[in-house]
Design a protein around this motif. Structure first.
Motif, PDB file in Angstrom:
ATOM      1  N   ILE A 126      30.105  27.807 -52.105  1.00 36.27           N
ATOM      2  CA  ILE A 126      29.204  27.377 -50.667  1.00 36.27           C
ATOM      3  C   ILE A 126      29.375  25.854 -50.656  1.00 36.27           C
ATOM      4  N   PHE A 127      29.489  25.271 -51.768  1.00 36.84           N
ATOM      5  CA  PHE A 127      29.632  23.443 -51.464  1.00 36.84           C
ATOM      6  C   PHE A 127      30.770  23.146 -51.586  1.00 36.84           C
ATOM      7  N   TYR A 128      31.780  23.636 -51.901  1.00 38.00           N
ATOM      8  CA  TYR A 128      33.296  23.136 -51.492  1.00 38.00           C
ATOM      9  C   TYR A 128      33.747  23.489 -50.325  1.00 38.00           C
ATOM     10  N   LYS A 129      33.158  24.682 -49.640  1.00 35.13           N
ATOM     11  CA  LYS A 129      33.598  24.887 -48.356  1.00 35.13           C
ATOM     12  C   LYS A 129      32.805  24.292 -47.178  1.00 35.13           C
ATOM     13  N   TYR A 130      31.439  23.426 -47.710  1.00 33.28           N
ATOM     14  CA  TYR A 130      30.523  23.020 -46.754  1.00 33.28           C
ATOM     15  C   TYR A 130      31.277  21.817 -45.872  1.00 33.28           C
ATOM     16  N   ASN A 131      32.218  20.999 -46.740  1.00 30.95           N
ATOM     17  CA  ASN A 131      33.149  19.791 -45.953  1.00 30.95           C
ATOM     18  C   ASN A 131      34.335  20.054 -46.631  1.00 30.95           C
ATOM     19  N   PRO A 132      35.156  20.937 -46.042  1.00 34.06           N
ATOM     20  CA  PRO A 132      36.487  21.110 -46.708  1.00 34.06           C
ATOM     21  C   PRO A 132      37.542  19.805 -46.886  1.00 34.06           C
ATOM     22  N   VAL A 133      37.320  19.096 -45.853  1.00 35.96           N
ATOM     23  CA  VAL A 133      38.080  17.989 -45.566  1.00 35.96           C
ATOM     24  C   VAL A 133      37.725  16.982 -46.758  1.00 35.96           C
ATOM     25  N   LYS A 134      36.495  16.857 -47.173  1.00 34.24           N
ATOM     26  CA  LYS A 134      36.149  16.023 -48.229  1.00 34.24           C
ATOM     27  C   LYS A 134      36.488  16.567 -49.429  1.00 34.24           C
ATOM     28  N   THR A 135      36.499  17.990 -49.608  1.00 32.79           N
ATOM     29  CA  THR A 135      37.119  18.475 -51.052  1.00 32.79           C
ATOM     30  C   THR A 135      38.448  18.264 -51.237  1.00 32.79           C
ATOM     31  N   ILE A 136      39.346  18.179 -50.319  1.00 32.08           N
ATOM     32  CA  ILE A 136      40.618  17.796 -50.332  1.00 32.08           C
ATOM     33  C   ILE A 136      40.830  16.377 -50.806  1.00 32.08           C
ATOM     34  N   LYS A 137      40.025  15.633 -49.898  1.00 33.95           N
ATOM     35  CA  LYS A 137      40.114  14.066 -50.388  1.00 33.95           C
ATOM     36  C   LYS A 137      39.894  14.070 -51.765  1.00 33.95           C
ATOM     37  N   THR A 138      38.774  14.412 -52.093  1.00 39.73           N
ATOM     38  CA  THR A 138      38.096  14.487 -53.477  1.00 39.73           C
ATOM     39  C   THR A 138      39.225  14.861 -54.500  1.00 39.73           C
ATOM     40  N   ASN A 139      39.974  15.977 -54.303  1.00 44.32           N
ATOM     41  CA  ASN A 139      40.859  16.569 -55.168  1.00 44.32           C
ATOM     42  C   ASN A 139      42.100  15.408 -55.202  1.00 44.32           C
ATOM     43  N   VAL A 140      42.483  15.197 -53.905  1.00 42.23           N
ATOM     44  CA  VAL A 140      43.992  14.424 -53.934  1.00 42.23           C
ATOM     45  C   VAL A 140      43.676  13.064 -54.216  1.00 42.23           C
ATOM     46  N   ILE A 141      42.979  12.296 -53.129  1.00 42.59           N
ATOM     47  CA  ILE A 141      42.865  10.767 -53.133  1.00 42.59           C
ATOM     48  C   ILE A 141      41.972  10.763 -54.567  1.00 42.59           C
ATOM     49  N   GLY A 142      40.656  11.246 -55.073  1.00 42.93           N
ATOM     50  CA  GLY A 142      40.132  11.229 -56.043  1.00 42.93           C
ATOM     51  C   GLY A 142      40.844  11.242 -57.408  1.00 42.93           C
TER      52      GLY A 142
END
Ligand SMILES: NC(=O)c1ccc[n+]([C@@H]2O[C@H](COP(=O)([O-])OP(=O)(O)OC[C@H]3O[C@@H](n4cnc5c(N)ncnc54)[C@H](O)[C@@H]3O)[C@@H](O)[C@H]2O)c1
Ligand SMILES: O=C(O)[C@H]1O[C@H](OP(=O)(O)OP(=O)(O)OC[C@H]2O[C@@H](n3ccc(=O)[nH]c3=O)[C@H](O)[C@@H]2O)[C@H](O)[C@@H](O)[C@@H]1O
Length: 360
Positions: free
Chosen positions: A125-141
């Motif tokens: 539920i949290f990773y789907k809340y702001n999916p673009v941010k989740t991708i940024k966290t995984n890739v850019i992070g």
């Protein structure tokens, strides 16, 4: 140096050959020279360890374990999206501990010897809340943390996930399985994000000689999970304590394998300290359907609660169970805590936080 077009082409082919080495476990270059700080007097007795996402569930248990060793200095970087300072309150102010409010999608400049890179929301539920941010966290992070590892010569461990196997067609899942992932589904921000993070880890390893470790974590549970986290074990325990129906998402025959958090932390530390890049599955192979899990929680925590069947979410994997042969052979690791023993430990913590006294 200036190359003729033919020389340039030959050099490019040689570089491509080197970079595309099919054997994931062969380092093509020696690791970069560690930061000169590592050889200074100060560092001879101390290992500086960065834990991103250290204010979260697994991260805070990892910090507890790392802090037990008096030779470790621990820095946590967290943006508190799903984590909390409460999880680290016993270390705040400790001379070997530092807490930084930081989002890993921005570069971080610190001098460290090891990086445990956990920062990423984990509950669907949290990773789907702001999916673009989740991708940024995984890739850019992950790019930022690899850049840091490269600059200071640190070893870096990524907490990847069993979700890289998607809705697996091979069962149990072993590390050589490439997975069955929907690239455009609502879970993709997380599972494709982690797959790219794994790719980046191996590209930095092959291209820059960075020392990498990849753990593929399977569902982990234990004290300190957010009470309204949305994951199945925390949901069922909170529901059982509150006397609310246990919400089994249909069809209830889908399976998961649940690992207690202390076993997980032990596996992550062994992986970091060992010689193998991974990816290595870390999880408990005991497999349960969600209906069986609900029945076990009901039996152990509140025999009076009802079990209700509710609608599921898209792309829910139908089965999941790790093959942990690699972890056993390469890390000498296997989980010790069975689900029936771990659930009561978590119940105790949830009762305290919910203010509900223990059963008589
Ligand atoms: N718990 C599991 O079952 C499980 C399974 C597979 C993989 N993992 C992985 O393990 C790691 C930890 O999972 P967890 O269960 O402790 O989750 P969690 O949500 O409790 O912890 C994640 C932490 O990362 C922080 N965070 C999120 N985005 C960030 C960002 N952009 N910058 C800085 N901090 C950020 C959160 O605030 C939180 O403290 C995650 O990488 C997750 O993908 C967990
Ligand atoms: O271990 C993993 O690799 C991943 O597992 C989780 O994904 P998922 O297994 O779907 O986690 P849950 O949300 O806990 O769901 C597990 C199962 O329980 C079911 N469920 C969930 C919640 C609920 O109230 N009832 C219920 O039956 C879901 O439908 C699903 O089949 C999370 O994505 C991550 O923590 C982690 O990366």
């Amino acid at each position: 140096m200036i190359f003729s077009p033919t020389e340039f082409k030959t050099k490019l082919i040689a570089m491509a050959k080197e970079a595309s080495n099919g054997d994931n476990h062969a380092a093509t270059k020696p690791p970069p020279t560690p930061s000169p700080l590592r050889n200074s007097k100060f560092f001879q007795s101390n290992l500086r360890i960065l834990v991103t996402g250290g204010a979260g569930f697994i991260g805070s248990h990892l910090v507890d374990k790392l802090m037990e060793n008096e030779k470790n200095e621990v820095i946590v970087a967290d943006n508190y999206f799903t984590g909390s300072k409460d999880n680290l309150k016993k270390w705040i102010g400790h001379p070997r501990f530092e807490l930084i409010r930081h989002d890993v999608t921005e570069p971080l400049l610190v001098e460290v010897d090891q990086i445990y890179h956990l920062a990423c929301p984990a509950s669907p539920i949290f990773y789907k809340y702001n999916p673009v941010k989740t991708i940024k966290t995984n890739v850019i992070g992950t790019l930022n943390m690899l850049g840091l590892a490269k600059r200071v010569g640190a070893r870096i461990l990524l907490t990847s996930t069993s979700e890289v196997y998607g809705d697996p067609l091979v069962h149990p899942q072993e590390e050589s399985y490439w997975g069955n992932v929907n690239p455009i589904g609502v879970r993709s921000c997380y599972d494709e994000g982690k797959r790219v993070a794994e790719t980046l880890m191996f590209d930095y390893h092959r291209q820059h000689g960075i020392e990498i470790r990849i753990a593929r974590i399977f569902n982990t549970y234990g004290p300190r999970m957010n009470i309204d986290d949305g994951r199945v074990v925390s949901n069922f325990i909170a529901q059982a304590i509150r006397g609310e129906p246990l919400t089994v998402q249909a069809p209830g025959t889908q399976t998961r394998s649940f690992c207690y958090v202390s076993d997980m932390v032990d596996g992550l530390i062994r992986l970091m300290q060992g010689e193998n890049t991974g990816p290595i599955n870390i999880g408990n192979p005991g497999e349960f359907t969600m209906t069986e899990l609900a029945e076990t929680v009901k039996e152990l925590i509140n025999p009076d609660v009802e079990i209700s069947m509710v609608e599921n979410t898209p792309d829910d994997p139908r089965q999941r169970k790790p093959n942990i042969t690699k972890a056993k052979e390469l890390l000498g690791w296997e989980p010790k805590i069975k689900l029936r023993d771990g659930l009561p430990l978590m119940e105790e913590d949830f009762r305290t936080r919910l203010g509900v006294p223990p059963k008589k």
